[in-house]
Design a protein around this motif. Sequence first.
Motif, PDB file in Angstrom:
ATOM      1  N   SER A   1      55.163  32.127  32.936  1.00 16.31           N
ATOM      2  CA  SER A   1      54.692  33.425  32.461  1.00 16.31           C
ATOM      3  C   SER A   1      53.186  33.560  32.626  1.00 16.31           C
ATOM      4  CB  SER A   1      55.059  33.616  30.986  1.00 16.31           C
ATOM      5  OG  SER A   1      54.494  32.585  30.201  1.00 16.31           O
ATOM      6  N   LEU A   2      52.523  32.501  33.101  1.00 16.51           N
ATOM      7  CA  LEU A   2      51.083  32.560  33.316  1.00 16.51           C
ATOM      8  C   LEU A   2      50.780  33.473  34.491  1.00 16.51           C
ATOM      9  CD1 LEU A   2      50.271  28.748  33.016  1.00 16.51           C
ATOM     10  CD2 LEU A   2      49.941  30.493  31.270  1.00 16.51           C
ATOM     11  N   VAL A   3      49.852  34.420  34.284  1.00 16.83           N
ATOM     12  CA  VAL A   3      49.477  35.294  35.391  1.00 16.83           C
ATOM     13  C   VAL A   3      47.967  35.222  35.567  1.00 16.83           C
ATOM     14  CG1 VAL A   3      49.648  37.604  36.375  1.00 16.83           C
ATOM     15  CG2 VAL A   3      51.459  36.772  34.912  1.00 16.83           C
ATOM     16  N   GLU A   4      47.218  36.208  35.077  1.00 15.72           N
ATOM     17  CA  GLU A   4      45.768  36.225  35.281  1.00 15.72           C
ATOM     18  C   GLU A   4      45.096  34.966  34.742  1.00 15.72           C
ATOM     19  OE1 GLU A   4      43.870  38.006  36.941  1.00 15.72           O
ATOM     20  OE2 GLU A   4      44.699  39.998  37.216  1.00 15.72           O
ATOM     21  N   ASP A   5      45.286  34.695  33.440  1.00 19.85           N
ATOM     22  CA  ASP A   5      44.598  33.572  32.833  1.00 19.85           C
ATOM     23  C   ASP A   5      45.112  32.245  33.354  1.00 19.85           C
ATOM     24  OD1 ASP A   5      43.177  35.397  31.367  1.00 19.85           O
ATOM     25  OD2 ASP A   5      44.440  35.228  29.573  1.00 19.85           O
ATOM     26  N   GLY A   6      46.338  32.211  33.828  1.00 20.52           N
ATOM     27  CA  GLY A   6      46.921  30.961  34.259  1.00 20.52           C
ATOM     28  C   GLY A   6      46.968  30.763  35.755  1.00 20.52           C
ATOM     29  N   SER A   7      46.320  31.642  36.515  1.00 23.98           N
ATOM     30  CA  SER A   7      46.374  31.525  37.967  1.00 23.98           C
ATOM     31  C   SER A   7      45.800  30.202  38.449  1.00 23.98           C
ATOM     32  CB  SER A   7      45.625  32.693  38.623  1.00 23.98           C
ATOM     33  OG  SER A   7      46.279  33.912  38.375  1.00 23.98           O
ATOM     34  N   GLU A   8      44.711  29.746  37.827  1.00 30.17           N
ATOM     35  CA  GLU A   8      44.119  28.472  38.223  1.00 30.17           C
ATOM     36  C   GLU A   8      45.088  27.329  37.964  1.00 30.17           C
ATOM     37  OE1 GLU A   8      41.443  28.057  39.867  1.00 30.17           O
ATOM     38  OE2 GLU A   8      40.666  30.110  39.767  1.00 30.17           O
ATOM     39  N   THR A   9      45.839  27.420  36.861  1.00 25.77           N
ATOM     40  CA  THR A   9      46.831  26.394  36.558  1.00 25.77           C
ATOM     41  C   THR A   9      47.915  26.357  37.627  1.00 25.77           C
ATOM     42  OG1 THR A   9      46.455  26.655  34.185  1.00 25.77           O
ATOM     43  CG2 THR A   9      48.511  25.599  34.848  1.00 25.77           C
ATOM     44  N   LEU A  10      48.366  27.517  38.058  1.00 19.88           N
ATOM     45  CA  LEU A  10      49.392  27.562  39.081  1.00 19.88           C
ATOM     46  C   LEU A  10      48.864  27.104  40.437  1.00 19.88           C
ATOM     47  CD1 LEU A  10      51.183  30.858  38.037  1.00 19.88           C
ATOM     48  CD2 LEU A  10      52.009  28.531  37.773  1.00 19.88           C
ATOM     49  N   LEU A  11      47.584  27.331  40.700  1.00 21.55           N
ATOM     50  CA  LEU A  11      46.979  26.777  41.912  1.00 21.55           C
ATOM     51  C   LEU A  11      46.982  25.259  41.855  1.00 21.55           C
ATOM     52  CD1 LEU A  11      43.977  29.205  42.509  1.00 21.55           C
ATOM     53  CD2 LEU A  11      45.946  28.875  43.997  1.00 21.55           C
ATOM     54  N   GLN A  12      46.728  24.709  40.680  1.00 17.69           N
ATOM     55  CA  GLN A  12      46.795  23.256  40.510  1.00 17.69           C
ATOM     56  C   GLN A  12      48.205  22.753  40.799  1.00 17.69           C
ATOM     57  OE1 GLN A  12      45.369  22.077  36.630  1.00 17.69           O
ATOM     58  NE2 GLN A  12      43.511  23.301  36.811  1.00 17.69           N
ATOM     59  N   ALA A  13      49.207  23.534  40.398  1.00 12.30           N
ATOM     60  CA  ALA A  13      50.589  23.145  40.665  1.00 12.30           C
ATOM     61  C   ALA A  13      50.862  23.089  42.167  1.00 12.30           C
ATOM     62  CB  ALA A  13      51.545  24.119  39.986  1.00 12.30           C
ATOM     63  N   LEU A  14      50.361  24.084  42.916  1.00 14.31           N
ATOM     64  CA  LEU A  14      50.544  24.069  44.365  1.00 14.31           C
ATOM     65  C   LEU A  14      49.814  22.893  44.988  1.00 14.31           C
ATOM     66  CD1 LEU A  14      50.192  27.887  45.066  1.00 14.31           C
ATOM     67  CD2 LEU A  14      52.284  26.539  45.209  1.00 14.31           C
ATOM     68  N   GLU A  15      48.620  22.600  44.503  1.00 11.86           N
ATOM     69  CA  GLU A  15      47.883  21.440  44.998  1.00 11.86           C
ATOM     70  C   GLU A  15      48.627  20.151  44.707  1.00 11.86           C
ATOM     71  OE1 GLU A  15      44.140  21.737  43.070  1.00 11.86           O
ATOM     72  OE2 GLU A  15      43.299  23.133  44.527  1.00 11.86           O
ATOM     73  N   ALA A  16      49.315  20.111  43.563  1.00  9.91           N
ATOM     74  CA  ALA A  16      50.038  18.904  43.167  1.00  9.91           C
ATOM     75  C   ALA A  16      51.356  18.737  43.907  1.00  9.91           C
ATOM     76  CB  ALA A  16      50.295  18.925  41.657  1.00  9.91           C
ATOM     77  N   GLY A  17      51.797  19.759  44.644  1.00 12.41           N
ATOM     78  CA  GLY A  17      52.987  19.610  45.460  1.00 12.41           C
ATOM     79  C   GLY A  17      54.076  20.635  45.252  1.00 12.41           C
ATOM     80  N   ALA A  18      53.922  21.569  44.306  1.00 11.19           N
ATOM     81  CA  ALA A  18      54.926  22.628  44.147  1.00 11.19           C
ATOM     82  C   ALA A  18      54.980  23.463  45.425  1.00 11.19           C
ATOM     83  CB  ALA A  18      54.592  23.514  42.956  1.00 11.19           C
ATOM     84  N   VAL A  19      56.178  23.897  45.798  1.00  7.59           N
ATOM     85  CA  VAL A  19      56.307  24.635  47.052  1.00  7.59           C
ATOM     86  C   VAL A  19      56.310  26.140  46.866  1.00  7.59           C
ATOM     87  CG1 VAL A  19      57.497  22.748  48.202  1.00  7.59           C
ATOM     88  CG2 VAL A  19      58.833  24.502  47.046  1.00  7.59           C
ATOM     89  N   ASP A  20      56.568  26.621  45.643  1.00  5.55           N
ATOM     90  CA  ASP A  20      56.580  28.064  45.434  1.00  5.55           C
ATOM     91  C   ASP A  20      56.482  28.371  43.947  1.00  5.55           C
ATOM     92  OD1 ASP A  20      56.650  30.759  46.204  1.00  5.55           O
ATOM     93  OD2 ASP A  20      58.258  30.381  47.648  1.00  5.55           O
ATOM     94  N   ILE A  21      56.367  29.675  43.632  1.00  2.00           N
ATOM     95  CA  ILE A  21      56.156  30.116  42.253  1.00  2.00           C
ATOM     96  C   ILE A  21      57.058  31.308  41.960  1.00  2.00           C
ATOM     97  CG2 ILE A  21      54.502  31.172  40.660  1.00  2.00           C
ATOM     98  CD1 ILE A  21      52.294  29.700  42.280  1.00  2.00           C
ATOM     99  N   ILE A  22      57.671  31.289  40.785  1.00  2.00           N
ATOM    100  CA  ILE A  22      58.376  32.452  40.254  1.00  2.00           C
ATOM    101  C   ILE A  22      57.666  32.851  38.973  1.00  2.00           C
ATOM    102  CG2 ILE A  22      60.523  33.326  39.238  1.00  2.00           C
ATOM    103  CD1 ILE A  22      62.016  31.265  40.956  1.00  2.00           C
TER     104      ILE A  22
END
Length: 357
Positions: A84-105
Amino acid sequence: MKKVRVLVIDDSASVRQAMTRILSADPEIEVIAAAADPFAAARYIQAEVPDVVTLDVEMPRMDGITFLRRLMSQCPTPVVMCSSLVEDGSETLLQALEAGAVDIILKPRMGVAEHLAEAHLMIRETVKGAAAARVGARRPGRSAEPARKLTADAVLPPPTGRAMSRTTEMVVCIGASTGGTEALREVLEALPANAPGIVVVQHMPESFTRAFARRLNGLCEVDVKEAEDGDTVMRGHVLIAPGGLRHMMLERQGARYVVAVREGPLVSRHRPSVDVLFRSAARHAGSNAVGIIMTGMGDDGARGLLEMKQAGARTLAQDEATSVVFGMPREAIARGGADRVVPLGAIARELLQATAR
């Protein structure tokens, strides 16, 4: 046909139920378990390694990013972040992609189950696309292409012959999807500060591309920003299409290029669509352009890259060995749209050579 086996991890019982129901309704998907936290998930994985994990970010006892990093180090598995993270959590989700996540819902903070039900097709396609991703030392997975919908005809008419003559500057158009965030970082970090103007469509959720552009701007010699309607395409600058709601197109004003960011229907199941950007480049730039298609699921951009080539542009496709998902480049190559097929590490060099006078 072997089904895609999915493990759902979310601390919300309603989300677990909704995700299980949505995914299980697809005959190509099997939900093998639904876990309330990473500790329960770890026990399931010890018994049976899934093909795909959907993983929440905010959970008790252990957050999703920490679990993702541990999973990738011990048992590399395609992971789709569900947050549910969007604006405030975008950096967190970028960290997830860097860590190896392949996509985001992305899920809203209110009415989550209802939202997920409305987005069922996108969720299923994202999960099946993740199953085809190369993660760590995993073998290449199965191919799962989404059904085709509207083409770029819904936004722009087809190009009419070769575009106008060359100007003094070249423009580079790049399209990417699954796996593209890290692939784009590698390409853009390798470019000098005076690189030709670049416009990018990377399939991303709404409100996510601004943080992505900020991150790249801090890493690269070129200036990177989220595109706004009317922005000029200029040397040393990269414009990233805003995610989610609008298409980005290239237009010509005299001897310069600008981008138009406009509403329109989903094209190749995406908005923004790579096909729309590439068609606009074929219409307005022709041989002044270079088109590059990179890692991603589906076929968005395949038609447009061929149209760019037919209009006189130089075209490149990322090779299979370095693509997280080889769907988009494979389709473009099969249609004859790519002049050259190159590994990720060579794209920046090829881009500069193709735009050199």
